[in-house]
Design a protein around this motif. Sequence first.
Motif, PDB file in Angstrom:
ATOM      1  N   LEU A   8       0.810  -1.214   0.000  1.00 52.86           N
ATOM      2  CA  LEU A   8       0.000   0.000   0.000  1.00 52.86           C
ATOM      3  C   LEU A   8       0.852   1.277   0.000  1.00 52.86           C
ATOM      4  O   LEU A   8       0.396   2.333   0.422  1.00 52.86           O
ATOM      5  N   ALA A   9       2.069   1.160  -0.499  1.00 56.84           N
ATOM      6  CA  ALA A   9       2.965   2.319  -0.534  1.00 56.84           C
ATOM      7  C   ALA A   9       2.362   3.452  -1.364  1.00 56.84           C
ATOM      8  O   ALA A   9       2.466   4.618  -0.996  1.00 56.84           O
ATOM      9  N   GLY A  10       1.717   3.126  -2.470  1.00 61.31           N
ATOM     10  CA  GLY A  10       1.104   4.146  -3.317  1.00 61.31           C
ATOM     11  C   GLY A  10       0.071   4.963  -2.555  1.00 61.31           C
ATOM     12  O   GLY A  10      -0.009   6.177  -2.710  1.00 61.31           O
ATOM     13  N   LYS A  11      -0.718   4.292  -1.714  1.00 59.15           N
ATOM     14  CA  LYS A  11      -1.721   4.978  -0.894  1.00 59.15           C
ATOM     15  C   LYS A  11      -1.031   5.915   0.101  1.00 59.15           C
ATOM     16  O   LYS A  11      -1.449   7.060   0.284  1.00 59.15           O
ATOM     17  N   VAL A  12       0.036   5.441   0.720  1.00 59.60           N
ATOM     18  CA  VAL A  12       0.780   6.261   1.678  1.00 59.60           C
ATOM     19  C   VAL A  12       1.383   7.466   0.973  1.00 59.60           C
ATOM     20  O   VAL A  12       1.290   8.593   1.469  1.00 59.60           O
ATOM     21  N   PHE A  13       1.974   7.257  -0.194  1.00 58.19           N
ATOM     22  CA  PHE A  13       2.590   8.356  -0.930  1.00 58.19           C
ATOM     23  C   PHE A  13       1.549   9.408  -1.331  1.00 58.19           C
ATOM     24  O   PHE A  13       1.826  10.607  -1.305  1.00 58.19           O
ATOM     25  N   GLU A  14       0.347   8.962  -1.704  1.00 54.65           N
ATOM     26  CA  GLU A  14      -0.715   9.905  -2.050  1.00 54.65           C
ATOM     27  C   GLU A  14      -1.106  10.734  -0.830  1.00 54.65           C
ATOM     28  O   GLU A  14      -1.319  11.945  -0.935  1.00 54.65           O
ATOM     29  N   GLU A  15      -1.177  10.110   0.340  1.00 50.85           N
ATOM     30  CA  GLU A  15      -1.486  10.843   1.570  1.00 50.85           C
ATOM     31  C   GLU A  15      -0.388  11.855   1.889  1.00 50.85           C
ATOM     32  O   GLU A  15      -0.672  12.964   2.337  1.00 50.85           O
ATOM     33  N   VAL A  16       0.857  11.487   1.634  1.00 54.97           N
ATOM     34  CA  VAL A  16       1.976  12.418   1.852  1.00 54.97           C
ATOM     35  C   VAL A  16       1.842  13.607   0.907  1.00 54.97           C
ATOM     36  O   VAL A  16       2.037  14.754   1.306  1.00 54.97           O
ATOM     37  N   ARG A  17       1.498  13.340  -0.359  1.00 53.63           N
ATOM     38  CA  ARG A  17       1.313  14.438  -1.321  1.00 53.63           C
ATOM     39  C   ARG A  17       0.213  15.385  -0.851  1.00 53.63           C
ATOM     40  O   ARG A  17       0.325  16.597  -0.989  1.00 53.63           O
ATOM     41  N   GLN A  18      -0.856  14.837  -0.291  1.00 54.91           N
ATOM     42  CA  GLN A  18      -1.984  15.661   0.143  1.00 54.91           C
ATOM     43  C   GLN A  18      -1.698  16.390   1.452  1.00 54.91           C
ATOM     44  O   GLN A  18      -2.064  17.550   1.620  1.00 54.91           O
ATOM     45  N   GLN A  19      -1.045  15.709   2.396  1.00 53.86           N
ATOM     46  CA  GLN A  19      -0.856  16.269   3.734  1.00 53.86           C
ATOM     47  C   GLN A  19       0.523  16.882   3.945  1.00 53.86           C
ATOM     48  O   GLN A  19       0.731  17.612   4.903  1.00 53.86           O
ATOM     49  N   GLY A  20       1.485  16.557   3.100  1.00 56.65           N
ATOM     50  CA  GLY A  20       2.823  17.118   3.218  1.00 56.65           C
ATOM     51  C   GLY A  20       3.823  16.244   3.939  1.00 56.65           C
ATOM     52  O   GLY A  20       5.000  16.292   3.646  1.00 56.65           O
ATOM     53  N   ALA A  21       3.347  15.422   4.907  1.00 57.49           N
ATOM     54  CA  ALA A  21       4.287  14.582   5.665  1.00 57.49           C
ATOM     55  C   ALA A  21       3.549  13.450   6.364  1.00 57.49           C
ATOM     56  O   ALA A  21       2.369  13.564   6.680  1.00 57.49           O
TER      57      ALA A  21
END
Length: 107
Positions: free
Chosen positions: A21-34
């Motif tokens: 689920l790395a892609g999901k985590v990376f999308e959350e990072v893009r949206q939230q910043g960290a």
Amino acid sequence: MVDVTGALRSTVPISLFNRGLAGKVFEEVRQQGAKVVMKNNTPECVLLSPEEYLRLIDEVNDAKLATIAAERMQHFDPAKAVPAEEVYRQSGLSEADLAALDEVELE
């Protein structure tokens, strides 16, 4: 309570990476910043979006420059200051040269 909720939302268990689920985590990072990646209930690393990383690097660089400027101003002696005109003269620059530079910058 909002601070605790925000902290929980900014963490992600490392097991999500193991489950593909790395892609999901990376999308959350893009949206939230960290995001803080947790391993065995301990912070392991922090994931930052490129924009957040650059913003933080800019802040660090600005702080370094401010520190250097403050240190220099502590030792500033106006009696030792060299007027800009003298620097131009020593560098072989004339008023015409400076005016030409101004014109180039405006284009």
